[in-house]
Write an enzyme that holds these catalytic residues in place. Structure first.
Site, PDB file in Angstrom:
ATOM      1  N   ARG A  73       1.647 -22.577  20.273  1.00 49.18           N
ATOM      2  CA  ARG A  73       1.474 -21.861  21.530  1.00 49.18           C
ATOM      3  C   ARG A  73       0.260 -22.413  22.273  1.00 49.18           C
ATOM      4  O   ARG A  73      -0.732 -22.784  21.671  1.00 49.18           O
ATOM      5  CB  ARG A  73       1.270 -20.364  21.274  1.00 49.18           C
ATOM      6  CG  ARG A  73       2.560 -19.599  21.077  1.00 49.18           C
ATOM      7  CD  ARG A  73       2.305 -18.131  20.841  1.00 49.18           C
ATOM      8  NE  ARG A  73       1.623 -17.900  19.584  1.00 49.18           N
ATOM      9  CZ  ARG A  73       0.345 -17.638  19.454  1.00 49.18           C
ATOM     10  NH1 ARG A  73      -0.431 -17.515  20.527  1.00 49.18           N
ATOM     11  NH2 ARG A  73      -0.184 -17.470  18.265  1.00 49.18           N
ATOM     12  N   TYR A 201       8.469 -25.352  22.387  1.00 48.91           N
ATOM     13  CA  TYR A 201       7.974 -24.760  21.153  1.00 48.91           C
ATOM     14  C   TYR A 201       8.109 -23.230  21.138  1.00 48.91           C
ATOM     15  O   TYR A 201       7.764 -22.553  22.111  1.00 48.91           O
ATOM     16  CB  TYR A 201       6.501 -25.137  20.905  1.00 48.91           C
ATOM     17  CG  TYR A 201       5.961 -24.340  19.760  1.00 48.91           C
ATOM     18  CD1 TYR A 201       6.276 -24.699  18.461  1.00 48.91           C
ATOM     19  CD2 TYR A 201       5.261 -23.164  19.974  1.00 48.91           C
ATOM     20  CE1 TYR A 201       5.879 -23.908  17.399  1.00 48.91           C
ATOM     21  CE2 TYR A 201       4.856 -22.375  18.921  1.00 48.91           C
ATOM     22  CZ  TYR A 201       5.170 -22.751  17.632  1.00 48.91           C
ATOM     23  OH  TYR A 201       4.786 -21.961  16.596  1.00 48.91           O
ATOM     24  N   LYS A 210       7.287 -13.585  21.854  1.00 50.03           N
ATOM     25  CA  LYS A 210       5.963 -13.120  22.259  1.00 50.03           C
ATOM     26  C   LYS A 210       5.923 -12.761  23.752  1.00 50.03           C
ATOM     27  O   LYS A 210       5.283 -11.788  24.144  1.00 50.03           O
ATOM     28  CB  LYS A 210       4.902 -14.172  21.940  1.00 50.03           C
ATOM     29  CG  LYS A 210       4.790 -14.516  20.440  1.00 50.03           C
ATOM     30  CD  LYS A 210       4.547 -13.296  19.658  1.00 50.03           C
ATOM     31  CE  LYS A 210       4.219 -13.396  18.192  1.00 50.03           C
ATOM     32  NZ  LYS A 210       4.219 -14.555  17.410  1.00 50.03           N
ATOM     33  N   HIS A 230       2.025  -6.738  17.195  1.00 48.24           N
ATOM     34  CA  HIS A 230       2.212  -7.980  16.443  1.00 48.24           C
ATOM     35  C   HIS A 230       2.144  -7.649  14.947  1.00 48.24           C
ATOM     36  O   HIS A 230       1.134  -7.870  14.295  1.00 48.24           O
ATOM     37  CB  HIS A 230       1.088  -8.951  16.841  1.00 48.24           C
ATOM     38  CG  HIS A 230       1.289 -10.345  16.370  1.00 48.24           C
ATOM     39  ND1 HIS A 230       0.241 -11.212  16.155  1.00 48.24           N
ATOM     40  CD2 HIS A 230       2.405 -11.045  16.076  1.00 48.24           C
ATOM     41  CE1 HIS A 230       0.701 -12.382  15.769  1.00 48.24           C
ATOM     42  NE2 HIS A 230       2.012 -12.311  15.703  1.00 48.24           N
ATOM     43  N   SER A 252      -1.270 -14.701  13.798  1.00 41.44           N
ATOM     44  CA  SER A 252      -0.271 -15.728  13.512  1.00 41.44           C
ATOM     45  C   SER A 252      -0.730 -16.616  12.362  1.00 41.44           C
ATOM     46  O   SER A 252      -1.913 -16.958  12.275  1.00 41.44           O
ATOM     47  CB  SER A 252      -0.053 -16.606  14.738  1.00 41.44           C
ATOM     48  OG  SER A 252       0.337 -15.824  15.831  1.00 41.44           O
ATOM     49  N   CYS A 254      -1.064 -16.008   9.177  1.00 45.45           N
ATOM     50  CA  CYS A 254      -1.930 -15.393   8.165  1.00 45.45           C
ATOM     51  C   CYS A 254      -1.116 -14.670   7.093  1.00 45.45           C
ATOM     52  O   CYS A 254      -1.611 -13.761   6.432  1.00 45.45           O
ATOM     53  CB  CYS A 254      -2.918 -14.432   8.806  1.00 45.45           C
ATOM     54  SG  CYS A 254      -4.216 -15.267   9.730  1.00 45.45           S
ATOM     55  N   ASP A 277       7.148  -9.979  12.344  1.00 42.15           N
ATOM     56  CA  ASP A 277       6.320 -10.448  13.463  1.00 42.15           C
ATOM     57  C   ASP A 277       6.077  -9.414  14.556  1.00 42.15           C
ATOM     58  O   ASP A 277       4.986  -9.350  15.093  1.00 42.15           O
ATOM     59  CB  ASP A 277       6.958 -11.696  14.076  1.00 42.15           C
ATOM     60  CG  ASP A 277       5.980 -12.504  14.921  1.00 42.15           C
ATOM     61  OD1 ASP A 277       4.797 -12.585  14.538  1.00 42.15           O
ATOM     62  OD2 ASP A 277       6.388 -13.040  15.951  1.00 42.15           O
ATOM     63  N   ARG A 374       7.775 -25.032  11.327  1.00 38.79           N
ATOM     64  CA  ARG A 374       8.412 -23.721  11.201  1.00 38.79           C
ATOM     65  C   ARG A 374       9.848 -23.814  10.728  1.00 38.79           C
ATOM     66  O   ARG A 374      10.508 -24.834  10.896  1.00 38.79           O
ATOM     67  CB  ARG A 374       8.415 -23.046  12.586  1.00 38.79           C
ATOM     68  CG  ARG A 374       7.032 -22.812  13.193  1.00 38.79           C
ATOM     69  CD  ARG A 374       6.554 -21.433  12.939  1.00 38.79           C
ATOM     70  NE  ARG A 374       5.159 -21.217  13.347  1.00 38.79           N
ATOM     71  CZ  ARG A 374       4.624 -20.009  13.417  1.00 38.79           C
ATOM     72  NH1 ARG A 374       5.312 -18.942  13.139  1.00 38.79           N
ATOM     73  NH2 ARG A 374       3.357 -19.877  13.763  1.00 38.79           N
TER      74      ARG A 374
HETATM   75  O1  SAT Z   1       4.873 -19.327  18.353  1.00 39.09           O
HETATM   76  S1  SAT Z   1       5.088 -17.927  17.969  1.00 39.09           S
HETATM   77  O2  SAT Z   1       4.317 -17.070  18.856  1.00 39.09           O
HETATM   78  O3  SAT Z   1       6.491 -17.614  18.090  1.00 39.09           O
HETATM   79  C1  SAT Z   1       4.589 -17.673  16.369  1.00 39.09           C
HETATM   80  C2  SAT Z   1       3.200 -17.156  16.299  1.00 39.09           C
HETATM   81  O4  SAT Z   1       2.275 -17.858  16.717  1.00 39.09           O
HETATM   82  O5  SAT Z   1       2.995 -16.032  15.822  1.00 39.09           O
HETATM   83 MN    MN Z   2       3.414 -13.971  15.286  1.00 39.69          MN
END
Ligand code: SAT
Ligand code: MN
Length: 588
Positions: A73, A201, A210, A230, A252, A254, A277, A374
């Protein structure tokens, strides 16, 4: 007469000028065709959008490589476009909606020339849920179309549901020319609209995730009286067969995904998975807090995932229930045509290419798989999926965990004194940064409720909103802070983590059931060594003391950092938080 949806799609096509328009129905047959198209379609630098992987050992799996500058991101290119700068607060990037629209119009102009425009109708949340939202995303890359099929409930029925209404959530996405100079993710909360260009991405491109389900949804939640968070969502079954539902926020990368499918090391305890998530929290008619996961898939970090760390995820990835499973920016084993990442079970393969497609030499400084590589896989593949997952009403929440990643300072688990103190604990949280966003890794930044990059409005008002929600609840869930990442003086983790986190969950349930006492400290309530289940692991009293040590000097520095962070919010900061900070200062 065209419906508002048809009109909107037509307008976007007039602007972006695709070669053709494909309305997706979300079927498996269609996904198979999209993958076939992607295999033939050139993406970047001559690589195809999809590559088929070894179907014997990794069934239904396909590989996707994103642009080397497009692997996480990009928070600095992410804007929230309210009319007033003040509405977004000091922690978001602001642009006036008119300026943002103009900028994006120029970038979108003709960007889909020669390409197919995919129209994706999808629901966030179960279609029968009163809390679900009907959405439509437009994209020009098959990877996003297929990913959205995994991550959301995509179906033609959504078009009927939208009917003649114009209140559906709109997302316009194009990969553009992948140029980071022309990459923007713009949110227009007042219009339920997201526009994103220049990135393929995850969090930048899967706009139901998000962008809508947190940034825009958090704003809707403020106006409508609910919370978009989140968080992972689990049910913990006790030996007596009772199930407690717990929502847990972590930044994210973690370990939320590992936590969501935790394999208990305590006999009789079992964790059921509902999400890893995003959680939407609503106040039920019974006055309790009810949670649901609006998504239907996992977009999880691959490195570190193995039979040892997350056996249920390995089973999920190999399950053939739901087509397909995607791997993005992992390494590849050239001999076997299998995906590979650091931490995967087995020996390091001889013949690897790294995430950029270059031959990888053993012992190289660079990781073979990108640290933020991912997998994308359906939640219906998950062997520990909760029976309540598809319940349109969601599940009632008994506890909330607000987690951070701190190698120092923060004890393993701390219970807040009450709801408002819990909001304070979440608000003051900081974490070490990870590879999930494009910035330096491992520095501490304030990350309240793990929502810093995802709150679509002024976080001062967000804290107030949390406090208000608490007041409306007839039965408030207990709030805890957790930190699995504390290390000793040699940098070794003090807590085993993973499956042993069930011990923390057991303590939480014991607290809910009033079975154990807790020790009061300035920062909250902590467990007693002899009232915390350590059976079967070797954790000495000495180690325990380190794990729960509250170092006054460290905390004094922390309080100053928190003060600085809080000051930014001016009169948006609720007085309750100032009071708790003052109290903490005095007690230190
Ligand atoms: O890239 S995402 O936001 O989908 C995954 C994350 O960073 O939590
Ligand atoms: Mn996330």
């Amino acid at each position: 007469m065209a419906t508002p949806l048809e009109k909107w799609v037509e307008e976007q096509a007039d602007l972006t000028k695709p070669k053709k328009i494909h309305w997706c129905d979300g079927s498996e047959e269609e996904a198979r065709k999209l993958i076939e198209t992607g295999i033939k379609e050139e993406n970047i630098e001559g690589t195809p959008v999809f590559k088929e992987l070894n179907q014997n050992t990794w069934p239904l799996s396909y590989y996707h490589k994103s642009h080397p500058t497009d692997v996480a991101r990009t928070e600095h290119l992410t804007f929230i476009c309210h009319n007033e700068n003040d509405t977004i607060g000091p922690t978001n990037n602001w642009m006036h909606p008119d300026e943002a629209k103009e900028k994006m119009k120029n970038l979108f102009n003709g960007c889909m020339k020669g390409r197919t425009m995919y129209v994706l109708p999808y629901m966030m949340g179960h279609p029968d849920s009163p809390y679900a939202k009907a959405c439509v995303q437009i994209t020009d890359i098959s990877y996003v179309a297929v990913s959205m099929r995994i991550m959301t409930r995509m179906s033609k029925k959504v078009i009927e549901k939208i009917g003649n209404l114009n209140n559906f959530v709109k997302g316009l996405h194009s990969v553009g020319d992948f140029n980071p100079e022309r990459r923007f993710i713009m949110h227009f909360p007042e219009e339920n609209l997201v526009q994103s260009i220049g990135s393929g991405y995850g969090g930048n491109a899967l706009l139901g995730k998000k962008c809508f389900s947190l940034r825009i949804a958090s704003w809707l939640g403020l106006k409508e009286g609910w919370l978009a968070e989140h968080m992972a969502l689990i049910g913990v079954e006790t030996p007596e067969g009772k199930i407690y539902y717990i929502a847990a926020a972590f930044p994210s990368a973690c370990g939320k995904t590992n936590f969501a499918m935790l394999e208990s090391t305590l006999p009789g305890y079992k964790v059921w998975t509902l999400g890893d998530d995003i959680v939407w929290l609503n106040i039920g008619s019974d006055g309790r807090l009810w949670a649901m996961n609006p998504e239907t898939g996992f977009f999880g970090v691959a490195p570190g995932t193995s039979l040892k760390t997350n056996p249920n995820m390995m089973k999920t990835l190999k399950n053939t229930k739901f087509y397909p499973v995607l791997y993005t920016n992992t390494a590849l084993n050239l001999d076997t045509n299998e995906p590979w990442w650091e931490g995967l079970d087995g020996d390091i393969p001889e013949n690897l290419i790294d995430w950029q497609g270059k031959k990888w030499e053993r012992g190289s400084e660079n990781k073979a798989a990108h640290p933020n590589s991912r997998f994308t896989v359906s939640i219906y593949n998950c062997p520990t999926l909760s029976e309540e997952y598809d319940n349109p009403n969601g599940v009632p929440i008994s506890a909330i965990i607000l987690g951070s990643k701190r190698t120092k300072l923060l004890p393993l688990i701390v219970e807040a004194f009450n709801w408002e103190h819990g909001v304070f604990c979440g608000a003051r949280s900081g974490s070490e940064t990870t590879a999930a966003a494009a910035h330096s890794v491992g520095v501490i930044r304030r990350d309240p409720m793990a929502m810093l990059p995802f709150c679509g409005y002024n976080m001062g008002d967000y804290f107030k909103h949390w406090i208000e929600i608490g007041k409306k609840l007839t039965k408030q869930p207990k709030i805890f802070t957790a930190n699995w990442f504390r290390t000793d003086e040699n940098g070794k983790f003090l807590w085993p983590g993973f499956g042993d986190n069930i011990r923390v969950l057991k303590w939480i349930i014991d607290r809910i059931e009033n079975k154990v006492d807790a020790k009061e400290t300035p920062i909250g309530l902590i467990p007693e060594y002899n009232q915390f289940d350590l059976n079967g692991i070797n954790l000495s009293k000495e180690k325990w003391e380190k794990l729960f040590n509250i170092d006054k000097e460290e905390w004094k520095t922390e309080v100053l950092e928190v003060q600085k962070f809080f000051n930014q919010f001016g009169n948006h900061l609720p007085v309750e938080l100032t009071n708790y900070l003052e109290k903490l200062k005095t007690q230190l």
